[in-house]
Write a protein that holds these residues in place. Structure first.
Motif, PDB file in Angstrom:
ATOM      1  N   GLY A 167     -34.919  16.278 -64.140  1.00 58.84           N
ATOM      2  CA  GLY A 167     -36.167  16.527 -63.836  1.00 58.84           C
ATOM      3  C   GLY A 167     -36.461  16.675 -62.801  1.00 58.84           C
ATOM      4  O   GLY A 167     -35.726  16.408 -61.882  1.00 58.84           O
ATOM      5  N   PRO A 168     -37.749  17.149 -62.294  1.00 61.42           N
ATOM      6  CA  PRO A 168     -37.955  17.483 -60.872  1.00 61.42           C
ATOM      7  C   PRO A 168     -38.243  16.282 -60.125  1.00 61.42           C
ATOM      8  O   PRO A 168     -38.474  16.358 -58.804  1.00 61.42           O
ATOM      9  CB  PRO A 168     -39.410  18.261 -61.074  1.00 61.42           C
ATOM     10  CG  PRO A 168     -39.796  18.360 -62.275  1.00 61.42           C
ATOM     11  CD  PRO A 168     -38.835  17.541 -63.242  1.00 61.42           C
ATOM     12  N   HIS A 169     -38.380  15.152 -60.652  1.00 60.04           N
ATOM     13  CA  HIS A 169     -38.667  14.014 -59.908  1.00 60.04           C
ATOM     14  C   HIS A 169     -37.561  12.781 -59.935  1.00 60.04           C
ATOM     15  O   HIS A 169     -37.972  11.742 -59.202  1.00 60.04           O
ATOM     16  CB  HIS A 169     -40.090  13.274 -60.570  1.00 60.04           C
ATOM     17  CG  HIS A 169     -39.937  13.102 -61.988  1.00 60.04           C
ATOM     18  ND1 HIS A 169     -40.778  13.484 -62.931  1.00 60.04           N
ATOM     19  CD2 HIS A 169     -39.201  12.200 -62.885  1.00 60.04           C
ATOM     20  CE1 HIS A 169     -40.697  13.391 -64.169  1.00 60.04           C
ATOM     21  NE2 HIS A 169     -39.586  12.483 -64.031  1.00 60.04           N
ATOM     22  N   ASP A 229     -44.029  10.837 -70.300  1.00 57.50           N
ATOM     23  CA  ASP A 229     -44.689  10.736 -68.956  1.00 57.50           C
ATOM     24  C   ASP A 229     -44.371   9.914 -67.942  1.00 57.50           C
ATOM     25  O   ASP A 229     -44.729   8.748 -67.989  1.00 57.50           O
ATOM     26  CB  ASP A 229     -46.189  10.468 -69.594  1.00 57.50           C
ATOM     27  CG  ASP A 229     -47.316  11.045 -68.462  1.00 57.50           C
ATOM     28  OD1 ASP A 229     -46.813  11.458 -67.266  1.00 57.50           O
ATOM     29  OD2 ASP A 229     -48.417  11.078 -68.597  1.00 57.50           O
ATOM     30  N   ALA A 230     -43.758  10.432 -67.007  1.00 55.82           N
ATOM     31  CA  ALA A 230     -43.267   9.918 -65.974  1.00 55.82           C
ATOM     32  C   ALA A 230     -44.247   9.177 -65.100  1.00 55.82           C
ATOM     33  O   ALA A 230     -43.914   8.193 -64.205  1.00 55.82           O
ATOM     34  CB  ALA A 230     -42.148  10.517 -65.312  1.00 55.82           C
ATOM     35  N   GLN A 231     -45.523   9.833 -65.072  1.00 52.71           N
ATOM     36  CA  GLN A 231     -46.639   9.610 -64.323  1.00 52.71           C
ATOM     37  C   GLN A 231     -46.921   7.977 -64.742  1.00 52.71           C
ATOM     38  O   GLN A 231     -47.874   7.330 -63.773  1.00 52.71           O
ATOM     39  CB  GLN A 231     -47.566  10.450 -64.417  1.00 52.71           C
ATOM     40  CG  GLN A 231     -47.237  11.901 -63.743  1.00 52.71           C
ATOM     41  CD  GLN A 231     -48.265  12.956 -64.083  1.00 52.71           C
ATOM     42  OE1 GLN A 231     -48.832  12.849 -65.247  1.00 52.71           O
ATOM     43  NE2 GLN A 231     -48.267  13.916 -63.250  1.00 52.71           N
ATOM     44  N   GLU A 246     -43.846  12.126 -55.360  1.00 56.00           N
ATOM     45  CA  GLU A 246     -45.014  13.302 -55.370  1.00 56.00           C
ATOM     46  C   GLU A 246     -44.679  14.250 -56.555  1.00 56.00           C
ATOM     47  O   GLU A 246     -45.512  15.161 -56.636  1.00 56.00           O
ATOM     48  CB  GLU A 246     -44.906  14.112 -53.888  1.00 56.00           C
ATOM     49  CG  GLU A 246     -43.794  14.800 -53.674  1.00 56.00           C
ATOM     50  CD  GLU A 246     -42.576  14.231 -53.533  1.00 56.00           C
ATOM     51  OE1 GLU A 246     -42.533  13.036 -53.451  1.00 56.00           O
ATOM     52  OE2 GLU A 246     -41.328  14.880 -53.097  1.00 56.00           O
ATOM     53  N   LYS A 247     -43.687  14.326 -57.028  1.00 58.22           N
ATOM     54  CA  LYS A 247     -43.252  15.310 -58.208  1.00 58.22           C
ATOM     55  C   LYS A 247     -43.313  14.522 -59.576  1.00 58.22           C
ATOM     56  O   LYS A 247     -43.069  15.394 -60.483  1.00 58.22           O
ATOM     57  CB  LYS A 247     -41.697  15.726 -58.001  1.00 58.22           C
ATOM     58  CG  LYS A 247     -41.613  16.302 -56.576  1.00 58.22           C
ATOM     59  CD  LYS A 247     -41.653  17.856 -56.968  1.00 58.22           C
ATOM     60  CE  LYS A 247     -41.187  18.596 -55.672  1.00 58.22           C
ATOM     61  NZ  LYS A 247     -41.476  20.245 -55.850  1.00 58.22           N
ATOM     62  N   LEU A 248     -43.763  13.624 -59.452  1.00 61.58           N
ATOM     63  CA  LEU A 248     -43.815  12.844 -61.232  1.00 61.58           C
ATOM     64  C   LEU A 248     -44.468  13.667 -62.159  1.00 61.58           C
ATOM     65  O   LEU A 248     -45.790  14.019 -61.628  1.00 61.58           O
ATOM     66  CB  LEU A 248     -44.231  11.441 -60.797  1.00 61.58           C
ATOM     67  CG  LEU A 248     -43.286  10.389 -60.498  1.00 61.58           C
ATOM     68  CD1 LEU A 248     -44.038   9.023 -60.111  1.00 61.58           C
ATOM     69  CD2 LEU A 248     -42.282  10.274 -61.301  1.00 61.58           C
ATOM     70  N   GLN A 249     -43.980  13.971 -63.139  1.00 58.75           N
ATOM     71  CA  GLN A 249     -44.534  14.683 -64.092  1.00 58.75           C
ATOM     72  C   GLN A 249     -44.465  14.447 -65.565  1.00 58.75           C
ATOM     73  O   GLN A 249     -43.224  13.864 -65.757  1.00 58.75           O
ATOM     74  CB  GLN A 249     -44.748  16.214 -63.961  1.00 58.75           C
ATOM     75  CG  GLN A 249     -43.022  16.455 -63.674  1.00 58.75           C
ATOM     76  CD  GLN A 249     -43.080  17.965 -63.138  1.00 58.75           C
ATOM     77  OE1 GLN A 249     -43.022  18.926 -63.680  1.00 58.75           O
ATOM     78  NE2 GLN A 249     -43.011  18.012 -61.799  1.00 58.75           N
ATOM     79  N   LYS A 250     -45.210  14.950 -66.320  1.00 60.44           N
ATOM     80  CA  LYS A 250     -44.849  14.880 -67.936  1.00 60.44           C
ATOM     81  C   LYS A 250     -43.603  15.777 -68.065  1.00 60.44           C
ATOM     82  O   LYS A 250     -43.419  16.707 -67.684  1.00 60.44           O
ATOM     83  CB  LYS A 250     -46.024  15.340 -68.738  1.00 60.44           C
ATOM     84  CG  LYS A 250     -47.018  14.262 -68.853  1.00 60.44           C
ATOM     85  CD  LYS A 250     -48.015  14.582 -69.947  1.00 60.44           C
ATOM     86  CE  LYS A 250     -49.448  13.860 -69.781  1.00 60.44           C
ATOM     87  NZ  LYS A 250     -50.262  14.179 -71.019  1.00 60.44           N
TER      88      LYS A 250
END
Lengths: 260, 260, 260, 260, 260, 260
Positions: free
Chosen positions: E35-37, E220-222, E181-185
């Motif tokens: 993923g992006p994070h 949800d990585a957030q 800063e990139k953490l997202q679902k």
């Protein structure tokens, strides 16, 4: 009989030879283009001729196995007639040969190789066979140990394939390989990646041979002659036989008495 | 040049030949014991000689590839000197050869085989290569199509290995393979499983050759001679070349005019 | 129980059987088109039926392994439904089977094969397995040893695939394989390479089955019947069992007493 | 015909079926010990029976391929009669099957597996085949999706091999697999590593089945019966067919109308 | 030294350690999009960190082998940067590692794996290596045995890849893997086959990861944090070390005394 | 970011980098004994450090792939802790890496190798991969192109493994690899075959490293220091980056402007 050539022996003769034989020499050649002035079996024939001469010098301690007459020649594939084995095929072939000769009692092996493109595969073969069998494995280029004679005789800057050196060897060992009326210089390509990738360069890598030479040979084969070939071949045989005597752990006298 | 032998050609000569060549003949031999009266390269040499003679008859439409000088000889391994390839090694080798020649434009192939022990592997090779490449693949025993000549000339009950038939072929094609002073009958073993497992029997299976013959040959090689060999070889060449003419889809005249 | 069929036994029953069992019969079939009048499992079913009948005759000395129900059928691939194994896959499968049964104490093996296209692969398998394991390996076509009965009963010129002979065998062994209302002659193609490549011809080679027959069968299956099948099958069983008795090194009486 | 079983079809029937068929079900079983009360072909037979029942429910959209009647059973090898394929052999076999059926136009495949020991190999097979062919590949355990029926009917703590559940399935699908008079509880070994290595445990790993159970089965097969089997099998079929309908992207009605 | 990490030891130190070491832990990761994070070495780094922590707890009885930093990731190949090994490559690699460490005297092995996509291949590897070598082989997911902590801490419905759970583990073990800063679902795709094919579903099968999630992560990585990671990792370490103590057949006290 | 290290990037970052990246550098190391004064991951760490430094110099045109942290080290196997891959395993691994990166659009590859024992295998890998994929493949030893600096700085007669040169490189690149208090000369064995088989000798062949040196290192590592390492490493980087600029066909300025 002054050399044990397996191809020319009956099983009874082989059986008798095995009382003395310790090491098998497996000639490894190639089937690939050698420019306009050498036939494509060049490497196979030269490897076999060298093996027999070496076998004569080490008689009765070594035996010459059948010649591996094709090798790894992918880089020559764009010249008509070249046949290339996958490295894994060549390894399988050598393994079967070693394994068969092991069955007959031989424990030392020399892959006597005339084709540069086989060297890495031979090194890998040695590793892979060694991991599975309790044998002693060596490999050598046929004439690259003739350092003095090469230094003295070879005037071309580039050499190594259907060149001044190889054609000279053929004049001495197998002149039928040469088209004398066609002898010519390599048609070297100025541009191209090959200059970056020659032995000794920082980068190594794959290039097709036609990127380097349009006619498939390098150096100046017109400078080749019998005498150069004789000196190179004989020095190589001197060196190789003296190295093999150490490996065989025999007395040099025992050879001279029986053979020369 | 009246036969395109790849081993004896330069790349320029190969290039020229490919304008006419349609089919490559790959001679497939073996390296194995042939009794006390034949040397171990027998099959490799005979396959190569037959291939060249066939190449002459079909000039300029076929090309003779380098000889596969070892084969599947597990059943001969207990006689000193025999070298046996695993069937998978032989298949890999043939596949690399076909694949290389395919790169040069050839689409028809004949494996011309002198060793019975290779036949099944060749059949499997044909299947496996066919599955991957769009080529036409044939295989043939060198002289087994000479049915009349064999029938007429071969008096031994058993034949097929270093026998009356094979020694005759060698007298005609390559007498250097024979130890004339050693010619003898096969030392057939009365007992043993082999009688149950010969070609045509209900059961097939593996047996070591020494179970059948103590000296490694069968039939009576003392009955062999040049004339028998000539008749067998020439009939086989007649048959094979006439079959190949059909496969090549050429007119017979076009060959006769150019070659004979 | 009058036949040891592994597929129908519990491990305790197998354990008990192994006190007597010496040889395992591995039925080898195929899954391929058999013309409009036979279903595609034909070879697998016939091989299994033959194996069981042979197992009954050799009870309690042999054990029937699970059936290999697919084989090498590349030449039939253009008929819908055919499944073909690569020869290497079939060899791997047989090797695992032999190796497993070896673990249970069996040292003799017969691959009982109903499909011509498997023969070469079986021969190669025998070589490759023999090189690695100390076992005795045999293979046989299910009914090709019934020479007299075939000679006497089969009127079709061509036979060997969904033909007068095979359909007759099925009438006797497994009539459910036959679509009686569809029985027909092979739709033989006049032209084509296949005539050159039949068993016994000078050249062997690969051809697709549809080059030979448009409907996928040969000969005249309309001539097939139960009695022909009975004679062929029973002669084959007679021959095979008498050959196996020799291989098993048992007294024929010991079988008759226990089983028939 | 209410189910397309390749083993029971002629090529003409297959050809006709392929107008509708989208997915092939390949039944994958095993040949291994199943305790004293089930025969060793148990998994192969159950996989095939389930496949046919599923084929009936999805007629005319699926086709049942020949059954893979041996699988990966190394952990059962110490019970007499078990045959185990190397995972690479099973993968090669499945790849050849998929590849052959691909040739006939099929692009969706379900490996319907009755043997837990095959699951990982099937997952790897799916990965490896997917990398080489543009197909859609699924695999499923035959009845493990029957969660409700299993929960309701199976009283044994341990189950999964020749157990209450599997014997029940056999009562419903193939009672000939059962030795009713031998039905017994698993002879579970108290000590041993197996408890640490069961599905769901922190560690996974290899253990021989006899470390867990001396008689080769687990749970209490004496509690098995037809009705339990019926409920489990039918729920599994309901689930699998409804999942496959989604995968096939067909309307459920189109099936019901044609088949049920 | 409180953990034997092979990568950080000289041969003399390894030699000394081998007096106590019984088991080697081989960390097995992957190189694939997270993923992006998260960075692509995520699995390799987490497997190594877990292995070292486990090695500390079991000091001086285990040794940590070099990390396998790529794995089977075909399903992630459509995200830039992913590298996927063929399952056969991973198995060959593991076999060479086990074989080398066997040479040094180790007989117990744990593949400690952080990547779900490797599990089947590890299971197959265990089977294949076990068939050839007399060793004890285990494999485990790094944290999946932390059932309580996962249950308590993970709120996302979906998890298993660059998710709430995995990011939490990274916060605790290797925060440098995270782009906070990139953490997202996960950007879950509504349609698509993946819902049918998740673990536990009736059908299993191959799907590309982008069919399930457009940004390459799930859950949800957030919601991830250090404390969740600590609880999950520590519970997993507790479980794994207590399981390994049984396997090592050592007294727990002997560890505590030497290490903690 | 001044170097594209795949291990430290997310897929989005990789995607962005691929707009500029043309060549992937694959660091290839080994896991093997390095005498009493260097840890066994030495080659893997040095290859990775060199790759990153080279990546910085060629930013943004190259990308650093994950490190191959084990290699072909059969000759070191008798020193505790060494792990050796079969050459075929290393080739499979490299092929999978090249193939994966090819999928992401990369067509040029450099295997940056720190371990002499890998060279032949890399050459064979280049041949084998080239035969199957249309890519440009290079390989290089990390510092062997630093001919001047080596000549000037290295005083030991023998060098090449945990020697004056390699320890110097480690002082500069990764001092944590060194046990300073253990630095010592190689314990060279007077007798033995190794003297005959060193690079450049007439014979090449396999020998175990302990035949040459009892403590596993050669030359005098006590002469190693940071400054020697700096000069060697920086010259090698100068040479390699200038060679790669030609291969990349980029302007040197385009690099300098963006990165230095």
């Amino acid at each position: 009989m002054n050399c044990f050539e397996l191809a020319k022996m009956t099983w009874e003769e082989v059986e008798a030879s095995l009382e003395k034989v310790r090491l098998a020499i497996i000639p490894v050649g190639a089937h690939e283009q050698h420019g306009p002035h050498m036939v494509e079996s060049c490497d196979a024939v030269l490897a076999e001729k060298m093996a027999v001469k070496l076998g004569e010098r080490l008689f009765p301690y070594v035996l010459i196995a059948p010649t591996v007459n094709m090798g790894v020649s992918l880089h020559h594939m764009n010249f008509p007639g070249t046949i290339s084995l996958k490295p894994t095929t060549l390894i399988a072939l050598l393994k079967d040969m070693v394994s068969s000769l092991y069955h007959h009692g031989i424990r030392q092996f020399l892959f006597l190789n005339s084709h540069g493109g086989n060297q890495s595969t031979l090194d890998v073969a040695v590793n892979m066979i060694k991991e599975e069998m309790d044998v002693e494995l060596f490999y050598a280029k046929t004439t690259s140990s003739a350092k003095k004679a090469i230094n003295k005789n070879v005037k071309s800057t580039l050499f190594g394939h259907s060149c001044e050196r190889e054609v000279s060897e053929a004049f001495y060992l197998a002149p039928e390989l040469i088209r004398i009326e066609k002898l010519q210089k390599g048609d070297i390509q100025e541009a191209g990646r090959w200059r970056q990738l020659r032995p000794g360069c920082a980068l190594q890598g794959f290039y097709h041979y036609e990127e380097m030479t349009a006619n498939g040979c390098i150096g100046d084969a017109q400078l080749a002659n019998y005498e150069k070939g004789r000196q190179i071949v004989e020095e190589a045989l001197d060196t190789l036989s003296s190295e093999l005597i150490k490996v065989l752990k025999i007395e040099e006298d025992s050879i001279i008495r029986s053979n020369r």
